[in-house]
Structures are given as C-alpha cells and as structure tokens.
Design a protein around this motif. Structure first.
Motif, PDB file in Angstrom:
ATOM      1  N   GLY A   1       0.640  -1.050  -0.025  1.00 40.63           N
ATOM      2  CA  GLY A   1      -0.083   0.089  -0.267  1.00 40.63           C
ATOM      3  C   GLY A   1       0.797   1.378   0.145  1.00 40.63           C
ATOM      4  O   GLY A   1       0.634   2.295  -0.683  1.00 40.63           O
TER       5      GLY A   1
ATOM      6  N   LEU B   1       1.864   1.704  -3.584  1.00 42.96           N
ATOM      7  CA  LEU B   1       0.717   2.350  -4.259  1.00 42.96           C
ATOM      8  C   LEU B   1       0.733   4.124  -3.824  1.00 42.96           C
ATOM      9  O   LEU B   1       0.590   4.670  -4.889  1.00 42.96           O
ATOM     10  CB  LEU B   1      -0.588   1.971  -3.910  1.00 42.96           C
TER      11      LEU B   1
ATOM     12  N   ILE C   1      -1.154   6.781  -5.992  1.00 35.59           N
ATOM     13  CA  ILE C   1      -2.731   6.465  -5.804  1.00 35.59           C
ATOM     14  C   ILE C   1      -3.012   6.721  -4.573  1.00 35.59           C
ATOM     15  O   ILE C   1      -2.328   6.356  -3.547  1.00 35.59           O
ATOM     16  CB  ILE C   1      -2.393   4.845  -5.974  1.00 35.59           C
TER      17      ILE C   1
ATOM     18  N   ARG D   1      -4.749   5.961  -1.644  1.00 35.94           N
ATOM     19  CA  ARG D   1      -5.465   4.901  -0.807  1.00 35.94           C
ATOM     20  C   ARG D   1      -5.222   4.816   0.395  1.00 35.94           C
ATOM     21  O   ARG D   1      -3.657   5.309   1.123  1.00 35.94           O
ATOM     22  CB  ARG D   1      -4.738   3.502  -1.533  1.00 35.94           C
TER      23      ARG D   1
ATOM     24  N   THR E   1      -3.872   3.375   3.912  1.00 39.43           N
ATOM     25  CA  THR E   1      -3.130   1.969   4.410  1.00 39.43           C
ATOM     26  C   THR E   1      -2.347   2.569   5.437  1.00 39.43           C
ATOM     27  O   THR E   1      -1.899   3.826   5.513  1.00 39.43           O
ATOM     28  CB  THR E   1      -1.861   1.789   3.259  1.00 39.43           C
TER      29      THR E   1
ATOM     30  N   LYS F   1       0.493  -7.931  -6.834  1.00 37.18           N
ATOM     31  CA  LYS F   1      -0.637  -8.054  -6.419  1.00 37.18           C
ATOM     32  C   LYS F   1      -1.274  -9.060  -7.009  1.00 37.18           C
ATOM     33  O   LYS F   1      -2.337  -9.601  -6.500  1.00 37.18           O
ATOM     34  CB  LYS F   1      -1.220  -6.880  -7.053  1.00 37.18           C
TER      35      LYS F   1
ATOM     36  N   GLN G   1      -9.069  -6.419  -2.921  1.00 41.32           N
ATOM     37  CA  GLN G   1      -8.508  -5.221  -2.907  1.00 41.32           C
ATOM     38  C   GLN G   1      -7.179  -5.083  -3.985  1.00 41.32           C
ATOM     39  O   GLN G   1      -6.839  -4.053  -4.516  1.00 41.32           O
ATOM     40  CB  GLN G   1      -7.816  -4.692  -1.339  1.00 41.32           C
ATOM     41  N   ASP G   2      -6.419  -5.940  -4.101  1.00 43.74           N
ATOM     42  CA  ASP G   2      -5.355  -6.203  -4.838  1.00 43.74           C
ATOM     43  C   ASP G   2      -5.830  -6.169  -6.379  1.00 43.74           C
ATOM     44  O   ASP G   2      -5.231  -5.447  -7.262  1.00 43.74           O
ATOM     45  CB  ASP G   2      -4.552  -7.513  -4.729  1.00 43.74           C
TER      46      ASP G   2
ATOM     47  N   ASP H   1      -6.428  -2.739  -6.912  1.00 45.38           N
ATOM     48  CA  ASP H   1      -5.299  -1.798  -7.227  1.00 45.38           C
ATOM     49  C   ASP H   1      -4.722  -2.264  -8.507  1.00 45.38           C
ATOM     50  O   ASP H   1      -4.114  -1.334  -9.082  1.00 45.38           O
ATOM     51  CB  ASP H   1      -4.243  -2.235  -5.956  1.00 45.38           C
TER      52      ASP H   1
END
Length: 166
Positions: free
Chosen positions: A22, A25, A30, A32, A34, A140, A147-148, A151
């Motif tokens: 995360g 990411l 991104i 997100r 985490t 991922k 969630q992966d 992503d």
C-alpha cells in the motif's frame, strides 16, 4: 511521511530493502488508505539482523509470540511459510496502534530482480527504493485479494497515462 524515521534508519544502516504494498501504491501517486508498511528485504542473515536491530531500537515487537531474532533463521521462516501459511512477519509498535511493519519471509518474486527494477523516490531529503509499477502488479496478482485486483486496475491506468506522457 509516517514512516520517515524508519526509512532514514534503514538507509543509514545500509539495509537492502524495497517498499512494496500500500505505501508503494501511495508513493506511485494512488490515493489509498493504508496504515501498514510492507517491505521486501534481502533475506541474507546480516541484512535481516540489521533490520531487526532497527525494529528493536524503535520499540517494535513481533506480532506473533516469538523473538524478533527468530526471523534470521531460514529454517524457521520456511516452517512458518509451509506449516503456518505465514507469508509476512509483522512488527507492531505497542504505543502506536496503527504502526505496523510487515516483512516478507520468502520471495514471491526474485528479490534481486525486484531491487533492480525498483524506483528511487525522494522523501524529504533522502531516497527510498520503491517497487516498480510492473513488479507491484506482479505482486498484487500473486496475492490476489479483492483489494489487490482493484489496485491492479488503477496501476494499469497509471501505466497508460505515463505512456501517453512520453
């Protein structure tokens, strides 16, 4: 950044690591939520020993009831992976509930390849090795959680956008 002091210490100690998960990411742009920091380390004993020293200095504790130093033992890691289906060794901080650091205890992808493809990203006045978008997608896919999958869609969009910018 939340883990800035950890990154500084990892770099200062010459620990061979790459940021994945995360936080990677987020560093790739991104948005997100985490809280945990996922890392892949070179699984060489000296490297893991230096990492464990950093965790101890910052007051992190293993999430499972073992000593952090047990992470150095490849037979122990193999046992955890095969018998307990444990893929990461988690460290938590007893005084910072959201501070969690996960270390892969095996190589879902070749670490040297991952490191070679990693991108150096500047955080403050230092750099952090972050897994490439392609390798992040590979990781991922291996994980395969809901969630992966989401992503991966976003990572592919970023790749398309970056291609257009070239």
């Amino acid at each position: 950044m939340f883990y800035e002091e950890i990154f500084k210490s990892l770099n200062k100690r010459h620990i061979d690591y790459v940021v994945v998960g995360g936080v990677a990411l987020v560093l790739h742009g991104i948005v997100r939520l985490t809280a945990d920091l996922d890392l892949m380390l070179s699984l060489e004993e000296k490297n893991i020993a230096r990492f464990v020293d950093v965790m101890n200095e910052f007051g992190y504790k293993p999430r499972i009831p073992v000593k952090a130093e047990e992470l150095l033992d490849p037979k122990k890691r193999d046992y955890w992976l095969k018998e307990k289906n444990m893929k990461v060794f988690s460290f938590y901080h007893p005084h910072e509930a959201i501070s969690l650091i996960d270390i892969f205890i095996y190589e879902p992808v070749d670490y040297n390849e991952l490191k070679k493809h990693s991108v150096k990203m500047k955080i403050g006045n230092f750099f952090v090795p972050v897994t490439s978008i392609d390798d992040l997608i590979r990781l991922k896919k291996i994980s395969g959680r809901k969630q992966d999958i989401e992503d991966i869609k976003v990572l592919k969009e970023i790749k398309k956008y970056e291609k257009k910018q070239k």
